[in-house]
Design a protein around this motif. Structure first.
Motif, mmCIF file in Angstrom:
data_model
loop_
_atom_site.group_PDB
_atom_site.id
_atom_site.type_symbol
_atom_site.label_atom_id
_atom_site.label_comp_id
_atom_site.label_asym_id
_atom_site.label_seq_id
_atom_site.Cartn_x
_atom_site.Cartn_y
_atom_site.Cartn_z
ATOM 1 N N ILE A 18 39.116 17.397 4.178
ATOM 2 C CA ILE A 18 38.282 18.308 3.390
ATOM 3 C C ILE A 18 36.867 17.755 3.478
ATOM 4 O O ILE A 18 36.634 16.595 3.135
ATOM 5 N N VAL A 19 35.938 18.564 3.970
ATOM 6 C CA VAL A 19 34.558 18.123 4.115
ATOM 7 C C VAL A 19 33.680 19.030 3.263
ATOM 8 O O VAL A 19 33.689 20.250 3.421
ATOM 9 N N CYS A 20 32.945 18.404 2.339
ATOM 10 C CA CYS A 20 32.060 19.143 1.433
ATOM 11 C C CYS A 20 30.626 18.664 1.640
ATOM 12 O O CYS A 20 30.378 17.464 1.751
ATOM 13 N N THR A 21 29.700 19.597 1.702
ATOM 14 C CA THR A 21 28.286 19.249 1.777
ATOM 15 C C THR A 21 27.546 20.052 0.721
ATOM 16 O O THR A 21 27.944 21.166 0.378
ATOM 17 N N GLY A 22 26.478 19.475 0.208
ATOM 18 C CA GLY A 22 25.714 20.188 -0.803
ATOM 19 C C GLY A 22 24.575 19.356 -1.339
ATOM 20 O O GLY A 22 24.147 18.378 -0.716
ATOM 21 N N GLN A 23 24.107 19.771 -2.503
ATOM 22 C CA GLN A 23 22.986 19.103 -3.153
ATOM 23 C C GLN A 23 23.343 18.802 -4.587
ATOM 24 O O GLN A 23 24.165 19.490 -5.199
ATOM 25 N N GLU A 24 22.692 17.768 -5.114
ATOM 26 C CA GLU A 24 22.924 17.405 -6.502
ATOM 27 C C GLU A 24 21.650 16.864 -7.118
ATOM 28 O O GLU A 24 20.723 16.471 -6.414
ATOM 29 N N SER A 25 21.643 16.837 -8.419
ATOM 30 C CA SER A 25 20.555 16.250 -9.185
ATOM 31 C C SER A 25 21.131 15.031 -9.904
ATOM 32 O O SER A 25 22.152 15.134 -10.585
ATOM 33 N N THR A 26 20.466 13.879 -9.738
ATOM 34 C CA THR A 26 20.971 12.626 -10.293
ATOM 35 C C THR A 26 19.984 12.080 -11.309
ATOM 36 O O THR A 26 18.780 12.036 -11.057
ATOM 37 N N GLY A 27 20.517 11.652 -12.440
ATOM 38 C CA GLY A 27 19.700 11.048 -13.486
ATOM 39 C C GLY A 27 20.080 9.597 -13.711
ATOM 40 O O GLY A 27 21.247 9.213 -13.554
ATOM 41 N N TYR A 28 19.093 8.770 -14.065
ATOM 42 C CA TYR A 28 19.302 7.350 -14.317
ATOM 43 C C TYR A 28 18.879 7.028 -15.742
ATOM 44 O O TYR A 28 17.806 7.428 -16.183
ATOM 45 N N ALA A 29 19.702 6.259 -16.467
ATOM 46 C CA ALA A 29 19.364 5.852 -17.828
ATOM 47 C C ALA A 29 19.708 4.369 -17.985
ATOM 48 O O ALA A 29 20.880 4.022 -17.879
ATOM 49 N N PRO A 30 18.733 3.529 -18.210
ATOM 50 C CA PRO A 30 17.299 3.823 -18.185
ATOM 51 C C PRO A 30 16.833 4.099 -16.754
ATOM 52 O O PRO A 30 17.561 3.842 -15.803
ATOM 53 N N GLY A 31 15.617 4.583 -16.652
ATOM 54 C CA GLY A 31 15.056 4.905 -15.342
ATOM 55 C C GLY A 31 14.973 3.684 -14.437
ATOM 56 O O GLY A 31 14.885 2.547 -14.908
ATOM 57 N N LEU A 32 15.015 3.907 -13.130
ATOM 58 C CA LEU A 32 14.966 2.817 -12.160
ATOM 59 C C LEU A 32 13.559 2.253 -12.057
ATOM 60 O O LEU A 32 12.581 2.999 -11.996
ATOM 61 N N ARG A 33 13.478 0.942 -12.047
ATOM 62 C CA ARG A 33 12.198 0.251 -11.840
ATOM 63 C C ARG A 33 12.359 -0.706 -10.663
ATOM 64 O O ARG A 33 13.422 -0.784 -10.066
ATOM 65 N N LEU A 34 11.299 -1.420 -10.321
ATOM 66 C CA LEU A 34 11.387 -2.358 -9.203
ATOM 67 C C LEU A 34 12.376 -3.487 -9.496
ATOM 68 O O LEU A 34 13.086 -3.939 -8.613
ATOM 69 N N THR A 35 12.430 -3.927 -10.741
ATOM 70 C CA THR A 35 13.362 -4.981 -11.136
ATOM 71 C C THR A 35 14.707 -4.351 -11.502
ATOM 72 O O THR A 35 14.770 -3.506 -12.395
#
Length: 174
Positions: free
Chosen positions: A32-49
């Motif tokens: 089964i092969v699925c392709t698509g798009q998604e929206s991803t959220g990070y908590a807390p937001g990603l920083r350099l560290t």
């Protein structure tokens, strides 16, 4: 020629043979092969560290489970990464729920993941197993390529990079 007893034995043999032959086929399926798009959220937001981060994504797929047969699907995946940052997501464990428009579902548990960043695009690869529903017991591979939503300098802010959009491919292998 066979008599009643011979016919009974022959029928039982055919039934047993059919059930033994059919049992492995019931577990096997085409990829089964699925392709698509998604929206991803990070908590807390990603920083350099890098820091502990909860990740949640929702998206839509077009899936193919046989030549010429496609079905739409939605996906929701959640993960916790002990050390995620703008340069790497690090190791994470994730759980994905795929709901196909025809009513079937697959629940996938990912135990390993790798990420790499090049030219502003982060590529994440997850390997797991289907733990429930369509393809139960099968191996699953998920590749996500993210691009930031907003300014690329968000990693330098106090709140960090909170959301990305992504191209996603999911493969459930026999």
């Amino acid at each position: 020629m066979f008599g009643k007893r011979g016919i009974g034995i022959a029928l039982c043999s055919l039934t047993l043979g059919a059930s033994l032959i059919g049992a492995p086929a019931a577990r096997a399926h085409t990829p089964i092969v699925c392709t698509g798009q998604e929206s991803t959220g990070y908590a807390p937001g990603l920083r350099l560290t890098p820091r502990p981060t909860h990740i949640a994504a929702e998206g839509v797929f077009t899936c193919s489970d046989a030549p010429g047969h496609t079905v739409a699907a939605t996906t929701r995946i959640t993960a916790d990464a002990p050390r995620a940052g703008c340069l790497t997501v690090g190791t994470l464990r994730a759980r994905e729920n795929v709901r196909f428009r025809d009513g079937r579902t697959s629940v996938i548990s990912y135990g390993t993941g790798q990420s790499a960043r090049a030219l502003g695009v982060q590529t994440i690869r997850l390997d797991g197993v289907v733990v429930d529903g369509l393809g139960k017991g099968a191996r699953a591979e998920r590749v996500v390529q993210t691009t930031p939503v907003g300014l690329p300098t968000a990693c330098l802010t106090q709140s960090g990079l909170e959301r990305v959009s992504a191209f996603t491919q999911l493969r459930i292998l026999p």
